[in-house]
Design a protein around this motif. Structure first.
Motif, short mmCIF file in Angstrom:
data_model
loop_
_atom_site.label_atom_id
_atom_site.label_comp_id
_atom_site.label_asym_id
_atom_site.label_seq_id
_atom_site.Cartn_x
_atom_site.Cartn_y
_atom_site.Cartn_z
N PRO A 1 10.63 9.15 0.82
CA PRO A 1 10.39 8.75 2.22
C PRO A 1 11.50 9.34 3.08
CG PRO A 1 11.13 6.90 0.89
CD PRO A 1 10.96 8.05 -0.04
N PRO A 2 11.17 10.03 4.14
CA PRO A 2 12.20 10.70 4.92
C PRO A 2 13.08 9.71 5.66
CG PRO A 2 10.08 10.86 6.00
CD PRO A 2 9.84 10.18 4.70
N ARG A 3 14.37 9.98 5.68
CA ARG A 3 15.31 9.12 6.39
C ARG A 3 15.04 9.13 7.88
NH1 ARG A 3 20.42 6.56 4.29
NH2 ARG A 3 19.31 5.76 2.51
N ALA B 1 0.85 -1.20 0.00
CA ALA B 1 0.00 0.00 0.00
C ALA B 1 0.88 1.25 0.00
CB ALA B 1 -0.91 -0.02 1.23
N ARG B 2 1.99 1.18 0.76
CA ARG B 2 2.87 2.35 0.84
C ARG B 2 3.53 2.62 -0.52
NH1 ARG B 2 6.37 0.79 4.80
NH2 ARG B 2 4.94 1.39 6.44
N ARG B 3 3.92 1.50 -1.20
CA ARG B 3 4.55 1.68 -2.51
C ARG B 3 3.56 2.28 -3.50
NH1 ARG B 3 6.99 -2.97 -0.83
NH2 ARG B 3 5.50 -4.35 -1.83
N ARG B 4 2.27 1.83 -3.38
CA ARG B 4 1.25 2.39 -4.29
C ARG B 4 1.10 3.89 -4.06
NH1 ARG B 4 -1.58 -2.30 -3.35
NH2 ARG B 4 -2.82 -1.34 -1.70
N ARG B 5 1.06 4.27 -2.76
CA ARG B 5 0.88 5.70 -2.43
C ARG B 5 2.06 6.51 -2.96
NH1 ARG B 5 -1.03 3.87 2.51
NH2 ARG B 5 0.96 4.28 3.55
N ARG B 6 3.26 5.93 -2.82
CA ARG B 6 4.45 6.65 -3.25
C ARG B 6 4.41 6.88 -4.76
NH1 ARG B 6 9.23 3.48 -1.09
NH2 ARG B 6 8.16 3.76 0.87
N ARG B 7 3.95 5.83 -5.49
CA ARG B 7 3.86 5.99 -6.94
C ARG B 7 2.88 7.08 -7.30
NH1 ARG B 7 4.56 0.37 -7.25
NH2 ARG B 7 2.32 -0.03 -7.27
N VAL B 8 1.74 7.13 -6.59
CA VAL B 8 0.73 8.15 -6.86
C VAL B 8 1.31 9.53 -6.59
CG1 VAL B 8 -1.45 9.11 -6.04
CG2 VAL B 8 -1.24 6.65 -6.44
N ARG B 9 2.04 9.66 -5.47
CA ARG B 9 2.63 10.97 -5.13
C ARG B 9 3.63 11.40 -6.19
NH1 ARG B 9 2.95 9.93 0.56
NH2 ARG B 9 5.02 9.11 0.30
N ARG B 10 4.40 10.41 -6.67
CA ARG B 10 5.42 10.75 -7.66
C ARG B 10 4.76 11.21 -8.94
NH1 ARG B 10 9.94 6.51 -6.06
NH2 ARG B 10 10.88 7.86 -4.52
N ARG B 11 3.63 10.57 -9.29
CA ARG B 11 2.93 10.99 -10.51
C ARG B 11 2.42 12.42 -10.34
NH1 ARG B 11 1.15 5.67 -11.11
NH2 ARG B 11 -0.78 6.03 -10.00
#
Lengths: 188, 225
Positions: free
Chosen positions: B122-124, B80-90
């Protein structure tokens, strides 16, 4: 002796934390509270340990996925989990019915199966309520209700004065009623 | 028979565990006393409910299911997190993020730059999840979060040689630098769930390595992306 029920709110808070808690501790706590009785329920319904384990895992996964939709006003956490378990068992029976090569249990007539599941759900919740009583109270109820002993026979068996057996039985039933009410369990 | 006496007898009465003479005396009192009858009514349905629980003993929750369940939740959470990240990047293309970072960094200082980076990457400094892999099907999922003065590390391990009773050490590393996060043992089936803390801070290391203490052989490794 007074029974101190677990506040129902505490479980609702656990469900509320399920989605945001990345450590898995909320899920672990919820599983340790309810995993045993739900496993007993599923094992009883399906008669197969592996299938019962799958059901229990499925129940908590569905709970995790749908935690946002859980409404503590509508049902206690236990009731909600049992409803998810019942649906998962019905799904599993349907899948087994269309795969006759993999029989997990005797085929059950759908309506009859659902009715017996409702009865079993009730039974497991009552068993869970009994577990919440003090051992002394539980003993009185077990001996009188399940072993069919009279108050006098229980007094003889335990060596307790007859008056103690009688008053303890009365307090045991009152405590049980309180726990069942708190769990939202009512006779159908 | 007084009300107090009848109340004492009610438990046995409801569970049909009184002697015949006692039962008749209670029944006669209940017929004449509304208060005691009301108390009886509150308990009278219990035997029917109890009958459903006859013979039911609540078993222990299977521990194997607990671990499998946590694995599944963690992997679904990661997906789910990877999906959200992809959406944010788009939503924020790379050139926009770089431009915004440069402008904000130049104009307003590092605080705002961090905010912009936070949106895209994603913040370190926040929590972090990664997968460790090893030979022979061994794998682990690690969850790292900033703790007091270092990192708190949750590690779910599976597939270690069963029954070996080996001691494993977890290390946080970057080239030329290593900090131990502690040791653990796996269960008889080669599984373990441990919570460890290390003084190494997120950002100070690039990978997590699990070694066998007896011969420091590599067992599992995973890189922070």
């Amino acid at each position: 002796m007074p029974v101190l029920p677990r506040p129902a709110d505490a479980d609702a808070v656990l469900v509320d934390r399920l989605r945001s808690d990345e450590t898995g501790e909320a899920m672990r706590a919820l599983y340790r509270l309810y995993g045993g009785e739900l496993y007993g329920f599923a094992l009883n319904a399906l008669g197969d340990r592996g299938a019962a384990e799958e059901i229990v895992q499925e129940v908590f996964l569905r709970a995790w996925r749908n935690a946002g939709r859980y409404d503590p006003e509508r049902a206690a956490v236990r009731t909600w989990l049992y409803q998810i378990a019942r649906n998962a068992i019905i799904d599993s029976r349907r899948r087994a019915a269309v795969r006759p090569g993999l029989p997990q249990h005797e085929p059950v007539d759908d309506r009859e199966g659902r009715a017996s599941l409702e009865q079993a759900m009730l039974g497991w919740q009552v068993a869970a309520a009994l577990e919440r009583l003090t051992p002394e109270h539980r003993q009185m109820i077990r001996m009188a209700q399940f072993r069919g002993l009279t108050m006098r026979e229980i007094a003889a068996h335990t060596g307790l004065p007859l008056g103690t057996v009688k008053s303890r039985t009365w307090y045991a039933l009152r405590s049980l009623r309180l726990v069942l009410e708190e769990m939202g369990v009512t006779p159908s | 028979m007084s009300c107090a006496h009848v109340r004492e007898e009610l438990g046995g009465y409801v569970l049909a565990a009184l002697e015949p003479a006692e039962r008749e005396a209670v029944a006669a009192h209940l017929a004449a006393c509304p208060d005691c009858a009301a108390e009886h009514a509150r308990l009278a349905r219990l035997p029917a409910l109890l009958a459903h629980a006859d013979g039911l003993e609540i078993p222990a929750a299977p521990p194997a299911v607990e671990e499998r369940l946590l694995d599944r939740v963690a992997s679904e959470r990661g997906a789910a997190r990877r999906r959200r990240r992809r959406v944010r990047r788009r939503r924020f293309p790379a050139w926009w993020r770089i431009a915004a970072g440069v402008v904000a960094g130049a104009a307003l200082g590092a605080g705002v730059t961090a905010l912009v980076l936070h949106d895209g990457d994603p913040p370190r400094a926040a929590s972090y999840a990664l997968v460790l892999r090893g030979d022979g099907g061994a794998s682990a999922r690690a969850h790292l979060s900033p703790g007091r003065g270092g990192t708190e590390l949750h590690l779910w391990v599976k597939g270690l040689p069963p029954g070996a009773d080996a001691v494993y050490e977890v290390r946080c590393e970057r080239p030329g630098w290593s900090a131990s996060a502690g040791t653990f043992r796996a269960d008889a089936r080669g599984r373990a769930y441990v919570v460890l803390t290390t003084a190494a801070r997120l950002g100070e290391y690039e990978s997590i390595r699990v070694v066998r203490r007896s011969d420091t052989a590599d067992v599992l490794t995973g890189k922070l992306q």
